[in-house]
Design an enzyme around this catalytic site. Sequence first.
Site, short mmCIF file in Angstrom:
data_model
loop_
_atom_site.label_atom_id
_atom_site.label_comp_id
_atom_site.label_asym_id
_atom_site.label_seq_id
_atom_site.Cartn_x
_atom_site.Cartn_y
_atom_site.Cartn_z
N GLY A 12 0.86 -1.17 -0.16
CA GLY A 12 -0.03 0.02 -0.05
C GLY A 12 0.81 1.26 -0.09
O GLY A 12 2.14 1.27 0.44
N LYS A 33 5.68 2.73 4.17
CA LYS A 33 5.14 2.77 5.47
C LYS A 33 5.72 1.58 6.39
O LYS A 33 5.96 1.98 7.68
CB LYS A 33 3.53 2.84 5.22
CG LYS A 33 3.00 2.91 6.46
CD LYS A 33 1.42 2.95 6.33
CE LYS A 33 0.53 1.66 5.65
NZ LYS A 33 -1.07 2.18 5.94
N ARG A 50 -0.83 8.72 3.92
CA ARG A 50 -1.03 9.77 5.02
C ARG A 50 -0.06 9.70 6.22
O ARG A 50 0.15 10.53 6.80
CB ARG A 50 -2.37 9.21 5.59
CG ARG A 50 -3.63 9.60 5.30
CD ARG A 50 -4.89 9.17 6.09
NE ARG A 50 -5.43 7.75 5.60
CZ ARG A 50 -5.80 7.17 6.44
NH1 ARG A 50 -6.68 7.61 7.44
NH2 ARG A 50 -5.96 5.79 6.05
N TYR A 53 39.22 12.96 28.33
CA TYR A 53 38.76 12.26 27.26
C TYR A 53 39.79 11.19 26.83
O TYR A 53 40.84 11.31 26.98
CB TYR A 53 38.98 13.19 25.92
CG TYR A 53 38.90 12.45 24.60
CD1 TYR A 53 37.70 12.08 24.25
CD2 TYR A 53 40.03 12.54 23.76
CE1 TYR A 53 37.53 11.25 22.96
CE2 TYR A 53 40.01 11.73 22.40
CZ TYR A 53 38.75 10.97 22.27
OH TYR A 53 38.68 10.48 21.10
N ASP A 76 1.29 -3.23 8.08
CA ASP A 76 0.98 -2.25 8.68
C ASP A 76 0.45 -2.31 10.20
O ASP A 76 -0.35 -1.67 10.66
CB ASP A 76 0.51 -1.26 8.15
CG ASP A 76 -0.93 -1.11 7.67
OD1 ASP A 76 -1.67 -2.56 7.80
OD2 ASP A 76 -1.59 -0.59 6.64
C1 UD1 Z 1 -8.93 -3.21 4.36
C2 UD1 Z 1 -10.20 -4.06 4.11
C3 UD1 Z 1 -11.33 -3.76 5.14
C4 UD1 Z 1 -10.61 -3.79 6.49
C5 UD1 Z 1 -9.35 -3.02 6.69
C6 UD1 Z 1 -8.86 -3.37 8.11
C7 UD1 Z 1 -10.30 -4.46 1.79
C8 UD1 Z 1 -10.82 -4.33 0.49
N1 UD1 Z 1 -11.00 -3.93 2.86
O1 UD1 Z 1 -9.31 -1.96 4.16
O2 UD1 Z 1 -12.48 -4.72 5.07
O3 UD1 Z 1 -11.80 -3.61 7.62
O4 UD1 Z 1 -8.59 -3.30 5.73
O5 UD1 Z 1 -7.75 -2.44 8.31
O6 UD1 Z 1 -9.41 -5.58 1.92
N2 UD1 Z 1 -2.33 -3.32 0.18
C9 UD1 Z 1 -1.26 -3.76 -0.60
N3 UD1 Z 1 -1.79 -3.69 -1.80
C10 UD1 Z 1 -2.86 -2.98 -2.59
C11 UD1 Z 1 -3.65 -2.32 -1.32
C12 UD1 Z 1 -3.51 -2.48 0.02
O7 UD1 Z 1 -0.39 -4.42 -0.31
O8 UD1 Z 1 -2.86 -2.65 -3.54
C13 UD1 Z 1 -1.81 -3.61 1.68
C14 UD1 Z 1 -1.52 -2.28 2.51
O9 UD1 Z 1 -0.33 -1.93 2.61
C15 UD1 Z 1 -2.20 -2.70 3.66
C16 UD1 Z 1 -3.35 -3.65 3.74
O10 UD1 Z 1 -3.11 -4.22 2.38
O11 UD1 Z 1 -1.24 -3.35 4.47
C17 UD1 Z 1 -4.65 -2.97 3.79
O12 UD1 Z 1 -4.83 -2.03 2.83
P1 UD1 Z 1 -5.58 -0.74 3.17
O13 UD1 Z 1 -5.67 0.27 1.80
O14 UD1 Z 1 -5.31 0.02 4.28
O15 UD1 Z 1 -7.14 -1.42 3.10
P2 UD1 Z 1 -8.33 -0.70 3.91
O16 UD1 Z 1 -9.32 0.04 2.75
O17 UD1 Z 1 -8.27 0.04 5.09
CA CA Z 2 -5.92 0.23 6.42
#
Ligand code: UD1
Ligand code: CA
Length: 458
Positions: free
Chosen positions: A10, A21, A14, A367, A104
């Site tokens: 991800g 991250k 933010r 020293y 994360d």
């Molecule tokens: C996701 C879940 C949501 C859950 C939440 C909990 C999905 C669609 N949604 O949402 O149901 O409540 O986590 O925190 O899964 N990442 C990748 N590649 C990508 C996108 C994300 O590796 O293309 C990784 C990010 O680095 C992160 C994790 O997946 O560690 C979660 O991604 P994030 O975008 O934070 O998911 P949420 O939208 O918060």
């Molecule tokens: Ca998240």
Amino acid sequence: MIFSIILAAGEGTRMKSKLPKVMHKICGKPLLSHVINTAKASGIDKNIVVIGKGGNTVMDTIKEDVFFVEQPMGEGVPYGTGFAVIQAKDYIEDHSHVIILYGDTPLITSNTIKNIIEFHKKGNYEATVLSADFDDPTGYGRIIRDQNGNVLAIVEHKDANEQERDIKEINSGIYCFNGKSLKLALDRLNNNNAQNEYYITDAIKILNDLGLKVGGYKIQDSEEILGINSRFQLSEAERIMRKRINNRHMDNGITMLNPDNTYIDDDVTIGRDTIIYPGAILEGKTSIGEDCIIGQNSRIVDSIIGNKVDIQISTILESKVDDNAHIGPYAYLRPNSEIGKNVKVGDFVEVKNSKIDDNSKASHLSYIGDAYVGKGVNIGCGVVFVNYDGKKKHKTTVQDNAFIGCNVNLISPVEVEEGAYIAAGSTITDKVPKDSLSIARAKQVNKEGWVAKKGLKK
Ligand code: UD1
Ligand code: CA
């Protein structure tokens, strides 16, 4: 066989950071390393990490033994948790269990991972979601269950209707899948949703539609699933992890006057009956013996401290301090210093790349650099080891039981032999032989009546 897929691609916008991250640290270790170590501690030996932008930094930094797969990133390239898992598809074996974790979300414990695996196996589920009840579930995926408690679907906040948004049970993003079913679901994911992303959460409905059963394992301690998206959440995670670490040490017999103001990295070890004062910072691979006193605001990094050592308001970096030594207040031990038994390194003494052997003392304002100081040596107040000639550093040797008077300069390379004395204020450039006294300063001259003669008398 059980393995994990850890999502860490991800963008983390933010965080407003140049670093990926998952490379941000809590309690001295990158977020991702905490997750990897927890996976290993729960018995998962094969861990696959999905990385994205900044992936090279991640691969260079992470020392743990894992497999990396890269998720393509950029304009027009698909995105989302589902797409991230697809990158690891080749690793998924039909008869394996797959734990999906986030890079994360570092507070997850090995206990919880073991529990979800057990729950998953006992219930004969094809997939199990780790969930929690949140008073404010805004932003999270919601868990939709049937009357029997089976999970039918996960609906993302942005795609949820009003009724679904009232559900307090949220998706943590952590799952256990049977390998074969996960692959079936991955082949059927699409991005027809509010964010045009591939959601791994869609796998739950897909499996239900195929007539396969999905479970939901709810945890009580929602701290464990705190995901880090901002610097504030990073500080929250640090606080929680710090508390866990400090509690562990207190359980092992260490006293802390104020654990809320004591900062100990994850890998630090501390012996019993050591007392730690507020503001102490113990970092990296530091190990501290028994019955030590770590005084207020001391910082100790990657160092080995023996038993019964007393350290007051001092900084110790990559050094060794042996039993019964006294360090500080305000001492500064720089890398590669070795302090022997019963040694005193007192106030405003700086030591660098030097060994000070047993029973020696440098009590004030000195020293000591690039030196060997033998046993039972006394280094007077204000002694300077002059180790640098403007171009090169040189070595000084002071043999056992030598006595170095106050304000002496030892111009290195130079040797002071066993039992020798050096008069205060001397500047020593040549070897001082065994058991001799060396005086290297101008002889004192008194001019009687000089003040009156000059008309300066008041
Ligand atoms: C996701 C879940 C949501 C859950 C939440 C909990 C999905 C669609 N949604 O949402 O149901 O409540 O986590 O925190 O899964 N990442 C990748 N590649 C990508 C996108 C994300 O590796 O293309 C990784 C990010 O680095 C992160 C994790 O997946 O560690 C979660 O991604 P994030 O975008 O934070 O998911 P949420 O939208 O918060
Ligand atoms: Ca998240």
